[in-house]
Design an enzyme around this catalytic site. Structure first.
Site, PDB file in Angstrom:
ATOM      1  N   GLN A   1      37.378 -10.823  67.704  1.00 22.02           N
ATOM      2  CA  GLN A   1      37.898 -12.088  67.779  1.00 22.02           C
ATOM      3  C   GLN A   1      37.810 -12.370  68.321  1.00 22.02           C
ATOM      4  O   GLN A   1      37.022 -13.666  68.575  1.00 22.02           O
ATOM      5  CB  GLN A   1      37.881 -11.855  65.806  1.00 22.02           C
ATOM      6  CG  GLN A   1      37.320 -11.254  65.228  1.00 22.02           C
ATOM      7  CD  GLN A   1      35.494 -10.817  64.897  1.00 22.02           C
ATOM      8  OE1 GLN A   1      35.059 -12.312  65.326  1.00 22.02           O
ATOM      9  NE2 GLN A   1      35.226 -10.023  64.522  1.00 22.02           N
TER      10      GLN A   1
ATOM     11  N   ASN B   1      38.840 -11.106  61.529  1.00 26.73           N
ATOM     12  CA  ASN B   1      37.643 -10.637  61.795  1.00 26.73           C
ATOM     13  C   ASN B   1      36.439 -11.673  60.339  1.00 26.73           C
ATOM     14  O   ASN B   1      35.655 -12.114  60.645  1.00 26.73           O
ATOM     15  CB  ASN B   1      37.098 -10.268  61.818  1.00 26.73           C
ATOM     16  CG  ASN B   1      37.958  -9.326  60.196  1.00 26.73           C
ATOM     17  OD1 ASN B   1      38.655  -9.497  60.149  1.00 26.73           O
ATOM     18  ND2 ASN B   1      36.924  -8.392  59.708  1.00 26.73           N
TER      19      ASN B   1
ATOM     20  N   THR C   1      33.284   9.515  81.461  1.00 24.92           N
ATOM     21  CA  THR C   1      32.046   8.715  82.601  1.00 24.92           C
ATOM     22  C   THR C   1      32.684   7.818  82.382  1.00 24.92           C
ATOM     23  O   THR C   1      31.766   7.285  81.412  1.00 24.92           O
ATOM     24  CB  THR C   1      31.139   9.521  83.077  1.00 24.92           C
ATOM     25  OG1 THR C   1      30.820  10.706  83.534  1.00 24.92           O
ATOM     26  CG2 THR C   1      30.574   8.751  84.283  1.00 24.92           C
TER      27      THR C   1
ATOM     28  N   HIS D   1      30.996  -7.050  72.676  1.00 25.00           N
ATOM     29  CA  HIS D   1      29.831  -7.424  72.098  1.00 25.00           C
ATOM     30  C   HIS D   1      29.779  -8.701  71.048  1.00 25.00           C
ATOM     31  O   HIS D   1      28.872  -9.208  70.649  1.00 25.00           O
ATOM     32  CB  HIS D   1      28.744  -5.999  71.539  1.00 25.00           C
ATOM     33  CG  HIS D   1      29.377  -5.665  69.510  1.00 25.00           C
ATOM     34  ND1 HIS D   1      29.011  -6.215  68.466  1.00 25.00           N
ATOM     35  CD2 HIS D   1      30.732  -4.913  70.075  1.00 25.00           C
ATOM     36  CE1 HIS D   1      30.261  -5.706  67.341  1.00 25.00           C
ATOM     37  NE2 HIS D   1      31.020  -4.796  68.035  1.00 25.00           N
TER      38      HIS D   1
ATOM     39  N   CYS E   1      31.814  -3.833  59.735  1.00 19.52           N
ATOM     40  CA  CYS E   1      32.434  -2.323  58.871  1.00 19.52           C
ATOM     41  C   CYS E   1      33.042  -2.132  57.803  1.00 19.52           C
ATOM     42  O   CYS E   1      33.128  -1.426  57.303  1.00 19.52           O
ATOM     43  CB  CYS E   1      33.196  -2.518  60.313  1.00 19.52           C
ATOM     44  SG  CYS E   1      33.208  -2.542  61.853  1.00 19.52           S
TER      45      CYS E   1
ATOM     46  N   GLY F   1      36.113  -1.833  70.231  1.00 21.74           N
ATOM     47  CA  GLY F   1      37.380  -2.095  69.589  1.00 21.74           C
ATOM     48  C   GLY F   1      37.945  -0.374  69.161  1.00 21.74           C
ATOM     49  O   GLY F   1      39.261  -1.269  68.893  1.00 21.74           O
ATOM     50  N   THR F   2      36.902  -0.163  68.384  1.00 21.27           N
ATOM     51  CA  THR F   2      37.640   0.822  67.646  1.00 21.27           C
ATOM     52  C   THR F   2      38.335   1.688  67.748  1.00 21.27           C
ATOM     53  O   THR F   2      39.388   1.973  67.849  1.00 21.27           O
ATOM     54  CB  THR F   2      37.222   1.067  66.672  1.00 21.27           C
ATOM     55  OG1 THR F   2      35.977   0.010  65.850  1.00 21.27           O
ATOM     56  CG2 THR F   2      37.730   2.884  66.126  1.00 21.27           C
TER      57      THR F   2
END
Length: 381
Positions: free
Chosen positions: A179, A151, A237, A201, A322, A71-72
């Protein structure tokens, strides 16, 4: 000791079916998706199958899904890529005060490059004012970025309404949906979205993989340079095992899981509200993310509460993972009007489909006693 995991907004347990889906791509099908031999072509074929699954989940086209590391990275690519590609059209971006740090710090960096940012305030439940949004739009506005589900407090913004405003003014519309993804509807056509940040995740997929939806025709500058991977927008890749795991996690997410989490959430909120001097942060009902609970307990230090719950085998958090290493009160709770004292007395409980009614009942049983214990030694209660 029991082990109960209530910190699913930070990350989730990887589903065993996801792990099993990934394993062949670690040991057997390890070809580079850009290679032309059989092993590489197998990876390429399954890469595109995964892209299709994720595209269909948000009503997008497969070539509009760009895989990233999470996401970041998706947020960074969206904001910086749009800003850089459209700087001749304007230098103004609009976002909110309650975005994830990936958006806020991207905006902070963009100001060093000559861009101007408007940070919309929110009301006591975390909602933006659509009239205020309209007033802040200028002829130089090139992007509006509004988080879908917050979040920390679970507020679900009205993306459809924001999308109409963006379409009327022909301004790119980005949302961070890390989220909310698979937990509520995301329809890029219905909501007039140009860019959407997703990750794996938070939905029982692996860490290190995410995606950015980029609507066909969007003017965006790549941020990471190298080969021609991911439609020339994200060099590097492709992480095939993680991408396979990501799409498997999306396939496993079901409507019944949303209903289950909603029922557990509402039971927990109802019972915790019986504790005196306790305040729910964020909205209720359908305007709140199905797995989010956030309370402030007057006179209780949130970190101490989390530690005592951890001693009982229950993992929770005081806010965004975070921002966990800072001693500052949550900027999100401050934005909805909480005092420093109440912001520092918060606890976030975030559920997943693996949580059970028995786990909820256990928390309800022990929480009041822990709150009472902490208040007895509190100098401010």
């Amino acid at each position: 000791m029991k082990h109960i995991y209530f910190d699913n907004a930070a990350t989730t347990q990887t589903d065993l079916q996801v792990v099993k889906a990934m394993q062949p791509y670690l040991m057997n099908f390890y070809g580079n998706a850009s290679s032309l031999h059989t092993c590489g072509l197998k990876s390429k074929k399954d890469l595109e199958k995964s892209r299709l699954i994720i595209a269909q989940s948000i009503k997008a086209k497969p070539n509009e899904i760009i895989f990233t590391s999470g996401g970041t990275e998706s947020d960074n690519l969206a904001l910086k890529g749009i800003a850089w590609a459209n700087k001749k059209k304007g230098n103004h971006l609009i976002t909110t005060q309650i975005e994830h740090k990936a958006v806020l710090n991207s905006c902070k960096w963009l100001t060093t490059q000559g861009f101007k940012i408007t940070y919309l305030p929110v009301d006591k439940h975390g909602f933006i004012d659509l009239n205020e949004l309209k007033k802040t739009i200028t002829p130089k506005t090139i992007l509006i970025s509004i988080i879908h589900a917050n979040n920390e407090i679970g507020t679900l913004q009205d993306l459809e309404a924001v999308g109409k405003i963006c379409a009327q003014h022909k301004i790119y519309f980005h949302t961070d949906a890390c989220q909310s993804y698979t937990k509520t509807e995301i329809d890029v056509k219905k909501f007039n979205l140009d860019l959407v940040s997703l990750n794996a995740h938070k939905i029982h997929g692996p860490k290190g993989i995410g995606a950015l939806y980029v609507k066909n025709g969007t003017q965006i500058e790549p941020w990471q340079h190298g080969g021609n991977h991911e439609h020339k927008l994200r060099a590097g890749t492709e992480n095939i095992p993680a991408i396979i795991g990501f799409s498997k996690a999306v396939e496993l997410a079901k409507q019944k899981d949303i209903l289950k989490m909603t029922q557990l959430r509402d039971k927990l909120i109802k019972e915790i509200q019986k504790i005196p001097d306790t305040y729910l942060n964020g909205p209720t009902g359908k305007k709140r993310l199905c797995n989010n609970i956030n309370f402030s307990f007057k006179g209780v230090e949130g970190e101490s509460l989390g530690k005592l719950l951890d001693d009982k085998g229950i993992a929770t958090s005081t806010g965004s993972a975070c921002s966990a290493l800072t001693l500052e009160p949550s900027y999100i709770l401050k934005a909805i009007g909480l005092s420093d004292e109440l912001a520092n007395s918060s606890l976030r409980i975030s559920l997943s489909r693996f949580n059970t009614l028995k786990e909820i009942d256990y928390l309800i049983k022990i929480l009041p006693n822990i709150i009472q214990k902490l208040r007895k030694i509190s100098p401010i209660y």
